[in-house]
Design a protein around this motif. Structure first.
Motif, PDB file in Angstrom:
ATOM      1  N   MET A 132       0.851  -1.179   0.000  1.00  0.00           N
ATOM      2  CA  MET A 132       0.000   0.000   0.000  1.00  0.00           C
ATOM      3  C   MET A 132       0.892   1.235   0.000  1.00  0.00           C
ATOM      4  SD  MET A 132      -3.061   1.000   2.559  1.00  0.00           S
ATOM      5  CE  MET A 132      -4.398   0.615   1.487  1.00  0.00           C
ATOM      6  N   ARG A 133       0.580   2.172  -0.888  1.00  0.00           N
ATOM      7  CA  ARG A 133       1.387   3.390  -1.003  1.00  0.00           C
ATOM      8  C   ARG A 133       0.511   4.495  -1.579  1.00  0.00           C
ATOM      9  NH1 ARG A 133       6.491   4.384  -1.719  1.00  0.00           N
ATOM     10  NH2 ARG A 133       7.106   2.224  -1.979  1.00  0.00           N
ATOM     11  N   LEU A 134       0.678   5.698  -1.066  1.00  0.00           N
ATOM     12  CA  LEU A 134       0.154   6.867  -1.757  1.00  0.00           C
ATOM     13  C   LEU A 134       1.355   7.458  -2.481  1.00  0.00           C
ATOM     14  CD1 LEU A 134      -2.297   8.653   0.713  1.00  0.00           C
ATOM     15  CD2 LEU A 134      -2.776   6.986  -1.069  1.00  0.00           C
ATOM     16  N   TRP A 135       1.297   7.426  -3.786  1.00  0.00           N
ATOM     17  CA  TRP A 135       2.413   7.932  -4.585  1.00  0.00           C
ATOM     18  C   TRP A 135       2.591   9.418  -4.320  1.00  0.00           C
ATOM     19  CZ3 TRP A 135       5.522   4.620  -6.996  1.00  0.00           C
ATOM     20  CH2 TRP A 135       5.038   3.329  -7.220  1.00  0.00           C
ATOM     21  N   HIS A 136       3.811   9.888  -4.507  1.00  0.00           N
ATOM     22  CA  HIS A 136       4.100  11.316  -4.347  1.00  0.00           C
ATOM     23  C   HIS A 136       3.105  12.114  -5.187  1.00  0.00           C
ATOM     24  CE1 HIS A 136       6.118  15.166  -4.562  1.00  0.00           C
ATOM     25  NE2 HIS A 136       6.948  14.764  -3.612  1.00  0.00           N
ATOM     26  N   THR A 137       2.541  13.131  -4.600  1.00  0.00           N
ATOM     27  CA  THR A 137       1.514  13.948  -5.251  1.00  0.00           C
ATOM     28  C   THR A 137       1.930  14.401  -6.646  1.00  0.00           C
ATOM     29  OG1 THR A 137       0.890  14.756  -3.064  1.00  0.00           O
ATOM     30  CG2 THR A 137       0.074  15.996  -4.946  1.00  0.00           C
ATOM     31  N   ASP A 140      -6.016  17.170   3.376  1.00  0.00           N
ATOM     32  CA  ASP A 140      -4.910  16.682   2.563  1.00  0.00           C
ATOM     33  C   ASP A 140      -5.341  15.465   1.740  1.00  0.00           C
ATOM     34  OD1 ASP A 140      -1.852  17.761   3.636  1.00  0.00           O
ATOM     35  OD2 ASP A 140      -3.620  18.262   4.811  1.00  0.00           O
ATOM     36  N   LEU A 141      -6.002  14.523   2.389  1.00  0.00           N
ATOM     37  CA  LEU A 141      -6.442  13.330   1.672  1.00  0.00           C
ATOM     38  C   LEU A 141      -7.508  13.682   0.635  1.00  0.00           C
ATOM     39  CD1 LEU A 141      -6.051  10.299   1.342  1.00  0.00           C
ATOM     40  CD2 LEU A 141      -7.874   9.951   3.033  1.00  0.00           C
ATOM     41  N   TYR A 142      -8.357  14.631   0.959  1.00  0.00           N
ATOM     42  CA  TYR A 142      -9.395  15.052   0.019  1.00  0.00           C
ATOM     43  C   TYR A 142      -8.765  15.631  -1.249  1.00  0.00           C
ATOM     44  CZ  TYR A 142     -13.601  17.164  -1.862  1.00  0.00           C
ATOM     45  OH  TYR A 142     -14.645  17.501  -2.686  1.00  0.00           O
ATOM     46  N   ILE A 143      -7.812  16.521  -1.080  1.00  0.00           N
ATOM     47  CA  ILE A 143      -7.167  17.156  -2.231  1.00  0.00           C
ATOM     48  C   ILE A 143      -6.352  16.124  -3.015  1.00  0.00           C
ATOM     49  CG2 ILE A 143      -5.411  18.851  -2.892  1.00  0.00           C
ATOM     50  CD1 ILE A 143      -6.900  20.760  -1.138  1.00  0.00           C
ATOM     51  N   TYR A 144      -5.686  15.225  -2.305  1.00  0.00           N
ATOM     52  CA  TYR A 144      -4.950  14.156  -2.967  1.00  0.00           C
ATOM     53  C   TYR A 144      -5.910  13.305  -3.803  1.00  0.00           C
ATOM     54  CZ  TYR A 144      -1.707  10.327  -3.710  1.00  0.00           C
ATOM     55  OH  TYR A 144      -0.901   9.386  -4.304  1.00  0.00           O
ATOM     56  N   THR A 145      -7.036  12.957  -3.220  1.00  0.00           N
ATOM     57  CA  THR A 145      -8.058  12.157  -3.910  1.00  0.00           C
ATOM     58  C   THR A 145      -8.561  12.882  -5.151  1.00  0.00           C
ATOM     59  OG1 THR A 145      -8.729  11.115  -1.826  1.00  0.00           O
ATOM     60  CG2 THR A 145     -10.315  11.045  -3.641  1.00  0.00           C
ATOM     61  N   PRO A 154      -0.958  18.613  -0.499  1.00  0.00           N
ATOM     62  CA  PRO A 154      -1.142  17.413   0.324  1.00  0.00           C
ATOM     63  C   PRO A 154       0.172  16.838   0.849  1.00  0.00           C
ATOM     64  CG  PRO A 154      -2.344  17.225  -1.741  1.00  0.00           C
ATOM     65  CD  PRO A 154      -1.494  18.441  -1.834  1.00  0.00           C
ATOM     66  N   TYR A 155       0.187  16.586   2.149  1.00  0.00           N
ATOM     67  CA  TYR A 155       1.294  15.889   2.812  1.00  0.00           C
ATOM     68  C   TYR A 155       2.641  16.535   2.533  1.00  0.00           C
ATOM     69  CZ  TYR A 155      -2.630  12.753   2.838  1.00  0.00           C
ATOM     70  OH  TYR A 155      -3.890  12.239   2.962  1.00  0.00           O
ATOM     71  N   GLU A 156       2.667  17.852   2.613  1.00  0.00           N
ATOM     72  CA  GLU A 156       3.869  18.576   2.185  1.00  0.00           C
ATOM     73  C   GLU A 156       5.125  18.203   2.956  1.00  0.00           C
ATOM     74  OE1 GLU A 156       3.831  22.818   2.601  1.00  0.00           O
ATOM     75  OE2 GLU A 156       2.591  22.718   4.388  1.00  0.00           O
ATOM     76  N   MET A 212     -16.014   7.261  -0.494  1.00  0.00           N
ATOM     77  CA  MET A 212     -15.370   8.568  -0.435  1.00  0.00           C
ATOM     78  C   MET A 212     -16.312   9.600   0.181  1.00  0.00           C
ATOM     79  SD  MET A 212     -13.940  10.961  -3.511  1.00  0.00           S
ATOM     80  CE  MET A 212     -15.453  11.828  -3.810  1.00  0.00           C
ATOM     81  N   ASN A 213     -17.543   9.643  -0.292  1.00  0.00           N
ATOM     82  CA  ASN A 213     -18.511  10.617   0.233  1.00  0.00           C
ATOM     83  C   ASN A 213     -18.761  10.412   1.717  1.00  0.00           C
ATOM     84  OD1 ASN A 213     -18.725  11.840  -2.251  1.00  0.00           O
ATOM     85  ND2 ASN A 213     -20.504  10.639  -2.873  1.00  0.00           N
ATOM     86  N   ASN A 214     -18.857   9.161   2.152  1.00  0.00           N
ATOM     87  CA  ASN A 214     -19.043   8.891   3.582  1.00  0.00           C
ATOM     88  C   ASN A 214     -17.838   9.319   4.395  1.00  0.00           C
ATOM     89  OD1 ASN A 214     -21.605   7.821   3.260  1.00  0.00           O
ATOM     90  ND2 ASN A 214     -20.859   5.718   3.079  1.00  0.00           N
ATOM     91  N   TYR A 215     -16.652   9.039   3.889  1.00  0.00           N
ATOM     92  CA  TYR A 215     -15.417   9.365   4.607  1.00  0.00           C
ATOM     93  C   TYR A 215     -15.275  10.881   4.807  1.00  0.00           C
ATOM     94  CZ  TYR A 215     -10.529   9.203   6.013  1.00  0.00           C
ATOM     95  OH  TYR A 215      -9.352   9.332   6.711  1.00  0.00           O
TER      96      TYR A 215
END
Length: 131
Positions: free
Chosen positions: A1-6, A47-52, A87-89, A72-75
């Motif tokens: 699992m990874r969130l790639w660099h923005t 941050d997660l919202y903008i990343y998404t 995001p995640y600067e 997503m909408n529930n989260y």
């Protein structure tokens, strides 16, 4: 699992971009804990919202259909107003850019079938301009 660099979202091969959406949905559904993503919980949900949004914009740009937004909408249902942030600067820094680049470079070198040469060259040009 990874969130790639923005900054690398637009350079991801098809498989990694689609997997990114699946991983985001897993976070939305279960607030997954994993050594490579635990840092996201140190930041506001903005941050997660903008990343998404960046992931969704790239998927739309490439013509990929996003079928379900329920998780997503529930989260994000408690977000009233989203602050425009990078995001995640503190985590998506130059070192993390380099880590993600070498991960993608290995995928290309090893012959990942959906990794087009042009997309890889664009990634290399972008990373070279940053270093």
């Amino acid at each position: 699992m990874r969130l790639w660099h923005t900054d690398l979202i637009e350079f991801l091969p098809r498989g990694q971009l689609l997997s990114q959406w699946r991983e985001l949905n897993s976070i939305f559904a279960k607030e997954d804990q994993h050594i490579l993503i635990n840092y996201i919980y140190e930041y506001p949900k903005d941050d997660l919202y903008i990343y998404t949004e960046k992931v969704m914009a790239e998927m739309t740009k490439r013509g990929y259909k996003i079928r379900a937004f329920d998780k997503m909408n529930n989260y994000f249902s408690d977000l009233v107003e989203v602050e425009e942030v990078t995001p995640y600067e503190h985590h998506h820094n130059k070192e993390y850019l380099e880590i993600c680049f070498y991960n993608l470079k290995e995928k290309f070198i090893r012959g990942q079938k959906d990794y087009e040469e042009l997309r890889y060259k664009e990634l290399c040009d972008y990373v070279e301009s940053r270093f």
